[in-house]
Design an enzyme around this catalytic site. Structure first.
Site, PDB file in Angstrom:
ATOM      1  N   PRO A   1       0.818  -1.166   0.000  1.00 17.85           N
ATOM      2  CA  PRO A   1       0.000   0.000   0.000  1.00 17.85           C
ATOM      3  C   PRO A   1       0.880   1.254   0.000  1.00 17.85           C
ATOM      4  CG  PRO A   1      -0.799  -1.608   1.604  1.00 17.85           C
ATOM      5  CD  PRO A   1       0.264  -2.211   0.776  1.00 17.85           C
ATOM      6  N   GLU A   2       0.930   1.906  -1.104  1.00 13.79           N
ATOM      7  CA  GLU A   2       1.654   3.172  -1.198  1.00 13.79           C
ATOM      8  C   GLU A   2       0.645   4.300  -0.954  1.00 13.79           C
ATOM      9  OE1 GLU A   2       4.158   3.356  -4.688  1.00 13.79           O
ATOM     10  OE2 GLU A   2       4.156   1.190  -4.895  1.00 13.79           O
TER      11      GLU A   2
ATOM     12  N   LYS B   1       2.630   6.886   4.248  1.00 12.50           N
ATOM     13  CA  LYS B   1       1.883   5.634   4.108  1.00 12.50           C
ATOM     14  C   LYS B   1       1.226   5.225   5.419  1.00 12.50           C
ATOM     15  CE  LYS B   1       5.375   4.302   0.737  1.00 12.50           C
ATOM     16  NZ  LYS B   1       6.564   3.458   0.497  1.00 12.50           N
TER      17      LYS B   1
ATOM     18  N   ARG C   1       1.514 -11.450   5.404  1.00 10.86           N
ATOM     19  CA  ARG C   1       2.950 -11.528   5.690  1.00 10.86           C
ATOM     20  C   ARG C   1       3.328 -11.070   7.096  1.00 10.86           C
ATOM     21  NH1 ARG C   1       6.221  -9.529   0.488  1.00 10.86           N
ATOM     22  NH2 ARG C   1       7.962 -10.286   1.718  1.00 10.86           N
TER      23      ARG C   1
ATOM     24  N   ARG D   1      22.111  15.178  -3.345  1.00  8.91           N
ATOM     25  CA  ARG D   1      22.025  13.716  -3.237  1.00  8.91           C
ATOM     26  C   ARG D   1      22.795  13.076  -4.379  1.00  8.91           C
ATOM     27  NH1 ARG D   1      20.283  12.456   1.764  1.00  8.91           N
ATOM     28  NH2 ARG D   1      20.055  14.613   2.395  1.00  8.91           N
TER      29      ARG D   1
ATOM     30  N   ARG E   1      15.689  -3.282  -5.492  1.00  6.82           N
ATOM     31  CA  ARG E   1      14.262  -3.364  -5.829  1.00  6.82           C
ATOM     32  C   ARG E   1      14.071  -3.613  -7.303  1.00  6.82           C
ATOM     33  NH1 ARG E   1      11.250  -1.017  -1.816  1.00  6.82           N
ATOM     34  NH2 ARG E   1       9.623  -2.320  -2.696  1.00  6.82           N
TER      35      ARG E   1
END
Length: 284
Positions: free
Chosen positions: A2-3, A55, A123, A166, A270
């Site tokens: 769930p984002e 989230k 999970r 960054r 990812r």
DNA sequence: AACTACTCCTGGAGGC
DNA sequence: TGCCTCCAGGAGTAGT
């Protein structure tokens, strides 16, 4: 998880049916679900609001705030006394129309109108915190979450500041909740594809034009997911004949923009999907 | 500062 | 059908 769009969709559904309801029963089936506090405190409490930050879902009551993070596979469903669905969101397993409770249902809140809220997580990663309202705010503050991308205050300049200096690639930088809050693996892939930016580009190296493109893409992808309801039906992989996600989960399928086969790579650990033609690796 | 590996778990998909 | 392997929408921690 769930984002952001999934949690926001859930928030809206819950807010409509939960606010003003009194919690009358609490059934905890997986004790470790509770990271902090006591769920018993919620017995007799009336829901005053349902909020979202990044989230995280926050269910405010007149006694305490229930802070929920669904992590990778959490799902929340609100069912009427007769079993009809009032609101549902999060991970699509078990199916949103499956009988509840499921064997992985870890928490059931009974409301004063006979409806029930089920928290299910196959999970077992999801966690909840039962905290005084001020402590809930403090906990969120301590996470140092970045700006909310759907907030009007999230301008290209704000995004530029989040990325400035960054040296990490865009993909892990955008997944970092302290840079921009609420993005996850699917929506980062979708936003980068929409902005025509390679996920390996150094985040701090984007020029103004690219930052603006990325900003617009993040907003568009999230806004579309929330308003078109795709966040509620998305099952983690692209369904045939649908246009979303455009690239995530579509390895080998033609890019919707140019037809080039979508490529899958591993970036920052990812699974990452791109169109190698639309998202060239060259920089500057 | 930033990278990787590892952790918490189970289910679903795909290969054979 | 069954067995096996791999992967997964998150994020914290530890080691390098």
């Amino acid at each position: 998880m769930p984002e952001l769009p999934e949690v926001e969709t859930l928030r809206r559904g819950l807010a409509e049916h939960l606010v003003g309801r009194r919690i009358v029963t609490v059934e905890l089936r997986l004790p470790k679900l509770v990271a902090e506090g006591r769920l018993e405190e919620l017995e007799g409490a009336t829901v005053t609001g349902v909020r979202r930050r990044a989230k995280h879902l926050l269910i405010d009551t007149d006694r305490a705030t229930l802070l929920v993070h669904l992590k990778l596979a959490g799902q929340i469903a609100l069912r009427r006394a007769d079993g009809a669905s009032l609101a549902v969101g999060g991970h699509p397993v078990p199916r949103f129309d499956a009988p509840l409770p499921h064997r992985s249902t870890h928490l059931i809140l009974g409301l004063d109108d006979g409806s029930r809220l089920y928290l299910t997580d196959i999970r077992h990663f999801a966690r909840v915190w039962v905290l005084p309202a001020a402590d809930a705010e403090a906990r969120l503050a301590a996470l140092g979450l970045g700006p909310e991308p759907l907030d009007p205050a999230f301008t290209p300049r704000v995004l530029a500041e989040a990325l400035a200096g960054r040296r990490r690639p865009l993909k892990p930088t955008l997944l970092d909740q302290t840079r921009v809050a609420g993005l996850g693996n699917i929506y980062v892939d979708e936003a980068l594809w929409r902005a025509r930016l390679a996920p390996t580009l150094s985040a701090g190296d984007l020029d103004t034009e690219r930052v603006e493109r990325l900003h617009a893409a993040i907003r568009a992808v999230l806004h579309h997911a929330v308003t078109e309801g795709v966040a509620q039906v998305l099952d983690g992989r692209a369904a045939p004949g649908t246009s979303f996600p455009a690239v995530h989960g579509r390895e080998g399928q033609p890019c919707p923009r140019c037809g080039e086969p979508v490529r899958k790579a591993r970036i920052g650990g990812r699974g990452t999907y791109t169109c190698p033609s639309c998202q060239p690796v060259e920089h500057t």
